[in-house]
Motif scaffolding. Sequence first.
Motif, PDB file in Angstrom:
ATOM      1  N   SER A   1     -28.704  19.016 -22.323  1.00 37.64           N
ATOM      2  CA  SER A   1     -28.285  18.379 -23.736  1.00 37.64           C
ATOM      3  C   SER A   1     -27.655  17.050 -23.452  1.00 37.64           C
ATOM      4  CB  SER A   1     -27.525  19.293 -24.822  1.00 37.64           C
ATOM      5  OG  SER A   1     -26.357  19.759 -23.969  1.00 37.64           O
ATOM      6  N   HIS A   2     -27.094  16.903 -22.373  1.00 37.99           N
ATOM      7  CA  HIS A   2     -26.394  15.515 -22.129  1.00 37.99           C
ATOM      8  C   HIS A   2     -27.548  14.595 -21.656  1.00 37.99           C
ATOM      9  CE1 HIS A   2     -23.406  18.278 -21.004  1.00 37.99           C
ATOM     10  NE2 HIS A   2     -22.473  17.285 -21.278  1.00 37.99           N
ATOM     11  N   ILE A   3     -28.374  15.139 -20.947  1.00 36.87           N
ATOM     12  CA  ILE A   3     -29.575  14.215 -20.683  1.00 36.87           C
ATOM     13  C   ILE A   3     -30.717  13.857 -21.829  1.00 36.87           C
ATOM     14  CG2 ILE A   3     -31.927  14.170 -19.343  1.00 36.87           C
ATOM     15  CD1 ILE A   3     -30.488  16.056 -17.400  1.00 36.87           C
ATOM     16  N   LEU A   4     -30.574  14.607 -22.745  1.00 33.73           N
ATOM     17  CA  LEU A   4     -31.180  14.394 -23.937  1.00 33.73           C
ATOM     18  C   LEU A   4     -30.456  13.455 -24.915  1.00 33.73           C
ATOM     19  CD1 LEU A   4     -32.876  17.716 -24.619  1.00 33.73           C
ATOM     20  CD2 LEU A   4     -33.975  15.997 -23.237  1.00 33.73           C
ATOM     21  N   HIS A   5     -29.394  13.759 -25.188  1.00 30.09           N
ATOM     22  CA  HIS A   5     -28.522  12.979 -26.037  1.00 30.09           C
ATOM     23  C   HIS A   5     -28.350  11.444 -25.324  1.00 30.09           C
ATOM     24  CE1 HIS A   5     -25.163  11.601 -28.715  1.00 30.09           C
ATOM     25  NE2 HIS A   5     -24.720  11.203 -27.658  1.00 30.09           N
ATOM     26  N   PHE A   6     -28.040  11.310 -24.333  1.00 31.04           N
ATOM     27  CA  PHE A   6     -27.806  10.048 -23.681  1.00 31.04           C
ATOM     28  C   PHE A   6     -29.179   9.146 -23.330  1.00 31.04           C
ATOM     29  CE2 PHE A   6     -23.710  11.946 -23.071  1.00 31.04           C
ATOM     30  CZ  PHE A   6     -22.876  10.971 -23.492  1.00 31.04           C
ATOM     31  N   LYS A   7     -30.526  10.022 -23.674  1.00 31.05           N
ATOM     32  CA  LYS A   7     -31.462   9.376 -23.450  1.00 31.05           C
ATOM     33  C   LYS A   7     -32.000   8.906 -22.100  1.00 31.05           C
ATOM     34  CE  LYS A   7     -32.689   8.275 -28.357  1.00 31.05           C
ATOM     35  NZ  LYS A   7     -31.805   9.222 -28.928  1.00 31.05           N
ATOM     36  N   TRP A   8     -31.395   9.746 -21.035  1.00 27.80           N
ATOM     37  CA  TRP A   8     -31.555   9.377 -19.730  1.00 27.80           C
ATOM     38  C   TRP A   8     -33.171   9.749 -19.244  1.00 27.80           C
ATOM     39  CZ3 TRP A   8     -26.120  11.873 -18.753  1.00 27.80           C
ATOM     40  CH2 TRP A   8     -25.130  10.731 -19.017  1.00 27.80           C
ATOM     41  N   ALA A   9     -33.550  11.082 -20.220  1.00 32.05           N
ATOM     42  CA  ALA A   9     -34.906  11.214 -19.783  1.00 32.05           C
ATOM     43  C   ALA A   9     -35.348  12.230 -21.253  1.00 32.05           C
ATOM     44  CB  ALA A   9     -35.116  12.364 -18.509  1.00 32.05           C
ATOM     45  N   THR A  10     -36.630  12.299 -21.508  1.00 32.00           N
ATOM     46  CA  THR A  10     -37.179  12.983 -22.708  1.00 32.00           C
ATOM     47  C   THR A  10     -37.242  14.259 -22.057  1.00 32.00           C
ATOM     48  OG1 THR A  10     -39.571  12.730 -21.918  1.00 32.00           O
ATOM     49  CG2 THR A  10     -38.338  11.157 -23.472  1.00 32.00           C
ATOM     50  N   LEU A  11     -37.490  15.278 -23.029  1.00 33.81           N
ATOM     51  CA  LEU A  11     -37.515  16.724 -22.669  1.00 33.81           C
ATOM     52  C   LEU A  11     -38.698  16.721 -21.907  1.00 33.81           C
ATOM     53  CD1 LEU A  11     -36.317  19.572 -23.033  1.00 33.81           C
ATOM     54  CD2 LEU A  11     -37.845  19.891 -25.159  1.00 33.81           C
ATOM     55  N   GLU A  12     -39.825  16.253 -22.060  1.00 31.16           N
ATOM     56  CA  GLU A  12     -41.009  16.558 -21.175  1.00 31.16           C
ATOM     57  C   GLU A  12     -40.755  15.953 -19.695  1.00 31.16           C
ATOM     58  OE1 GLU A  12     -44.085  13.854 -22.834  1.00 31.16           O
ATOM     59  OE2 GLU A  12     -45.830  14.834 -21.413  1.00 31.16           O
TER      60      GLU A  12
END
Length: 243
Positions: free
Chosen positions: A137-148
Amino acid sequence: MNYIKQSAIREGKSKILYSTQSPEYIIQFFKDDATAFNALKKGTIKNKGPINNQVSSSLFKYLEKNAIKTHFVKQLSSREMLVTKLEIIPVEVVIRNRAAGSICKRLAIEKGELFQPELIEFFYKSDALGDPLIGESHILHFKWATLEELNKMVTTTRKVNRLLIDIFNEIGLELIDFKLEFGRDTNGVIILADEFTADGCRLWDRKTGESMDKDRFRQDLGHVDEAYLEVSKRLQNYFEARA
Ligand code: UDP
């Protein structure tokens, strides 16, 4: 085309990145410098640069043959590798087949505990913060990468693990864990970046149980350069026998 180093873009702990005359490609220059514990421990490992360049080049070539997209283009010299320029995703993906290193301390578990299925962890690439453990969720929240993108990074890491477990097994080494980094190319495709060397993985000799990786440097076990050289020789013999 003959690619040559222009200016240094970034100097990291074990590599220097140089621009080339082409905006598409950069050169990774492998140094002998070694660091551990968020650079609190510093030193050099004799001939590590050429060894790591050789090891990473041969493994990236092998991964490419097995449908894994990597940034590797070609080896230019003993210390230089030509790679595709990517937008690096600031997340380290770690996969663990057995417990070793930070997870033992963090979760008070015994070194060597088997993980089935393998454990995946994410760390935020930040020297200033000491590469903290993060979640999806950190990766998604901070937009470091998309879920895909994240799913692609994880499935690629699992695939690399399966491919490399087999190779290392063949040369008498058990692949305990490793760290991968990824980037996006200009088309937004997720590509395996950085390197695969004894600096970023753990390899235990299947006969003696001895560490054949950077733990020899981290823990002052001695014979560090010999271990790096031994891993590279075994790999070279493996690939030469199948060339
Ligand atoms: N690793 C790495 N770079 C890092 C952190 C870890 O290449 O900045 C590799 C490390 O060599 C090992 C795996 O990732 O193969 C798991 O490392 P761990 O979390 O145990 O960290 P350590 O305590 O070893 O730094």
